[in-house]
Design a protein around this motif. Structure first.
Motif, mmCIF file in Angstrom:
data_model
loop_
_atom_site.group_PDB
_atom_site.id
_atom_site.type_symbol
_atom_site.label_atom_id
_atom_site.label_comp_id
_atom_site.label_asym_id
_atom_site.label_seq_id
_atom_site.Cartn_x
_atom_site.Cartn_y
_atom_site.Cartn_z
ATOM 1 N N LYS A 155 15.416 -1.735 -7.592
ATOM 2 C CA LYS A 155 14.072 -1.230 -7.881
ATOM 3 C C LYS A 155 13.282 -2.272 -8.665
ATOM 4 N N PRO A 156 11.947 -2.232 -8.595
ATOM 5 C CA PRO A 156 11.139 -3.188 -9.365
ATOM 6 C C PRO A 156 11.282 -2.948 -10.859
ATOM 7 N N LEU A 157 11.206 -4.029 -11.643
ATOM 8 C CA LEU A 157 11.369 -3.913 -13.091
ATOM 9 C C LEU A 157 10.085 -3.483 -13.784
ATOM 10 N N THR A 158 8.949 -3.658 -13.121
ATOM 11 C CA THR A 158 7.673 -3.260 -13.708
ATOM 12 C C THR A 158 6.877 -2.459 -12.684
ATOM 13 N N SER A 159 5.801 -1.851 -13.160
ATOM 14 C CA SER A 159 4.927 -1.089 -12.266
ATOM 15 C C SER A 159 3.847 -1.964 -11.648
ATOM 16 N N SER A 160 3.886 -3.259 -11.960
ATOM 17 C CA SER A 160 2.937 -4.201 -11.368
ATOM 18 C C SER A 160 3.424 -4.565 -9.968
ATOM 19 N N VAL A 161 2.631 -4.252 -8.959
ATOM 20 C CA VAL A 161 3.077 -4.450 -7.580
ATOM 21 C C VAL A 161 2.116 -5.369 -6.834
ATOM 22 N N PRO A 162 2.627 -6.084 -5.836
ATOM 23 C CA PRO A 162 1.774 -6.983 -5.057
ATOM 24 C C PRO A 162 0.947 -6.225 -4.031
ATOM 25 N N TYR A 163 -0.030 -6.906 -3.509
ATOM 26 C CA TYR A 163 -0.872 -6.354 -2.451
ATOM 27 C C TYR A 163 0.004 -5.932 -1.275
ATOM 28 N N TYR A 165 1.614 -2.852 -1.358
ATOM 29 C CA TYR A 165 2.505 -1.795 -1.836
ATOM 30 C C TYR A 165 1.814 -0.984 -2.931
ATOM 31 N N ARG A 166 2.357 0.182 -3.182
ATOM 32 C CA ARG A 166 1.967 0.973 -4.343
ATOM 33 C C ARG A 166 3.233 1.422 -5.055
ATOM 34 N N TYR A 167 3.082 1.703 -6.340
ATOM 35 C CA TYR A 167 4.226 2.071 -7.172
ATOM 36 C C TYR A 167 4.343 3.584 -7.223
ATOM 37 N N SER A 168 5.496 4.113 -6.809
ATOM 38 C CA SER A 168 5.697 5.559 -6.805
ATOM 39 C C SER A 168 7.157 5.875 -7.085
ATOM 40 N N GLU A 169 7.380 6.639 -8.160
ATOM 41 C CA GLU A 169 8.730 7.076 -8.522
ATOM 42 C C GLU A 169 9.697 5.886 -8.600
ATOM 43 N N VAL A 170 9.278 4.879 -9.321
ATOM 44 C CA VAL A 170 10.084 3.679 -9.576
ATOM 45 C C VAL A 170 10.448 2.949 -8.283
ATOM 46 N N ARG A 171 9.624 3.060 -7.286
ATOM 47 C CA ARG A 171 9.872 2.365 -6.023
ATOM 48 C C ARG A 171 8.572 1.775 -5.483
ATOM 49 N N LEU A 172 8.732 0.774 -4.616
ATOM 50 C CA LEU A 172 7.578 0.218 -3.921
ATOM 51 C C LEU A 172 7.410 0.952 -2.596
ATOM 52 N N VAL A 173 6.256 1.552 -2.440
ATOM 53 C CA VAL A 173 5.955 2.278 -1.209
ATOM 54 C C VAL A 173 4.939 1.457 -0.418
ATOM 55 N N PRO A 174 5.235 1.143 0.844
ATOM 56 C CA PRO A 174 4.329 0.290 1.621
ATOM 57 C C PRO A 174 2.999 0.956 1.941
ATOM 58 N N ILE A 175 1.960 0.144 1.926
ATOM 59 C CA ILE A 175 0.635 0.563 2.389
ATOM 60 C C ILE A 175 0.427 -0.149 3.720
ATOM 61 N N GLU A 176 0.607 0.573 4.794
ATOM 62 C CA GLU A 176 0.672 -0.032 6.121
ATOM 63 C C GLU A 176 -0.549 -0.889 6.446
#
Length: 294
Positions: A155-163, A165-176
């Protein structure tokens, strides 16, 4: 003379604000029949860890002020002793300065025995300091333990995510929709052999936008250098890089191929720059020193 010192740390949970600390300090001063704590005698450090003794300008300025002989015999009031420091050694150094200048130290939340000798007060404050340091060490250990658990689980160590994806429930969820743009950027770079500027023109020409604006060359550079897109996170302070469990958009081979091309392009640019410098400075210099035929 009455002095006060307040500090808020970098931790946000259950934080007692500076305003709350100052209010409690003034109430304590009123209870003891002391004068009001004047603004010029209020010192503070906002958002700084209690373990960073030398990096707190407010505390350093306070200590310099207290070492002034004209302030000998004053009183320093804090909300808790750990506001001064969570490190027991640093707390003892502060106590040494206070005792040397006959400054009485009062904590709103941690009363000392009234009329007690300096040695007893020092012991009590030191005990509070040891407890504060223990709490700080436990907090750090818990944070590191949590980060290590996230790392093991991919899992990601921070809630800062790259373009993409979005951060949800300690996971990266893809934005298609966004991941399709990332995929297009890699295709344009690898297959169409486009540079950053041409890729920007292509995306902006099709009406794609990044955070409400047109794509910039620096955006393309970041996307092509982000290992998250092929499934790798940075480990930070808890280890090296590690594999995530999120959906990827490019393969590791594609990412490495991009880096190979980028390095080659940078090398060519550097060679061209060197040749340009030679033509501009060295060649004219050689011409001036060569003897001319008569």
């Amino acid at each position: 003379m009455i002095f006060s010192y307040v500090r808020t740390s970098v931790w946000k949970e259950n934080k007692v604000t500076m305003e709350m600390q100052l209010e409690a300090i003034q109430q304590k001063a009123d209870e003891l029949g002391l004068s009001q704590v004047l603004k010029k005698n209020q010192y503070e450090d906002r958002g700084i860890s209690g373990g960073k003794f030398e990096e707190r300008p407010g505390l350093q300025n306070l200590l310099m002020r207290l070492m002034d002989k004209s302030n000998k015999g004053g009183t320093l009031i804090v909300y808790r002793f750990n506001r001064l420091s969570r490190n027991s050694n640093d707390l003892l150094k502060i106590l040494e300065v206070l005792n040397k200048n006959k400054i009485e130290l009062i904590s709103v939340m941690e009363p000392l025995p009234s009329g007690s000798k300096i040695s007893l007060q020092t012991m009590m404050v030191n005990i509070y300091g040891v407890i504060a340091q223990f709490e700080r060490d436990m907090t750090i250990e818990n944070v590191i333990s949590g980060l290590e658990r996230k790392r093991r689980e991919g899992k990601p160590l921070t809630s800062s995510v790259p373009y993409g994806y979005r951060y949800s429930e300690v996971r990266l969820v893809p934005i298609e929709k966004e991941l399709k743009i990332i995929r297009l950027i890699y295709d344009l770079y690898l297959t169409e052999k486009m540079g950053y500027k041409k890729i920007c023109n292509e995306l902006n020409g099709k009406g794609y936008r990044y955070m409400g604006r047109e794509f910039l060359e620096t955006d393309i550079y970041r996307f092509l250098n982000n290992k998250v897109y092929f499934g790798v996170f940075k480990g930070g302070t808890v280890g090296g890089e590690y594999r995530g469990t999120h959906s990827t958009i490019v393969s590791e081979e594609e990412y490495l191929r991009v880096q190979e091309i980028k390095n080659h392009v940078e090398l060519v640019k550097r060679v061209i720059e060197i040749i340009g410098c030679v033509k501009k400075f060295f060649v004219p210099y050689v011409i001036t020193i060569l003897p001319l035929e008569e």
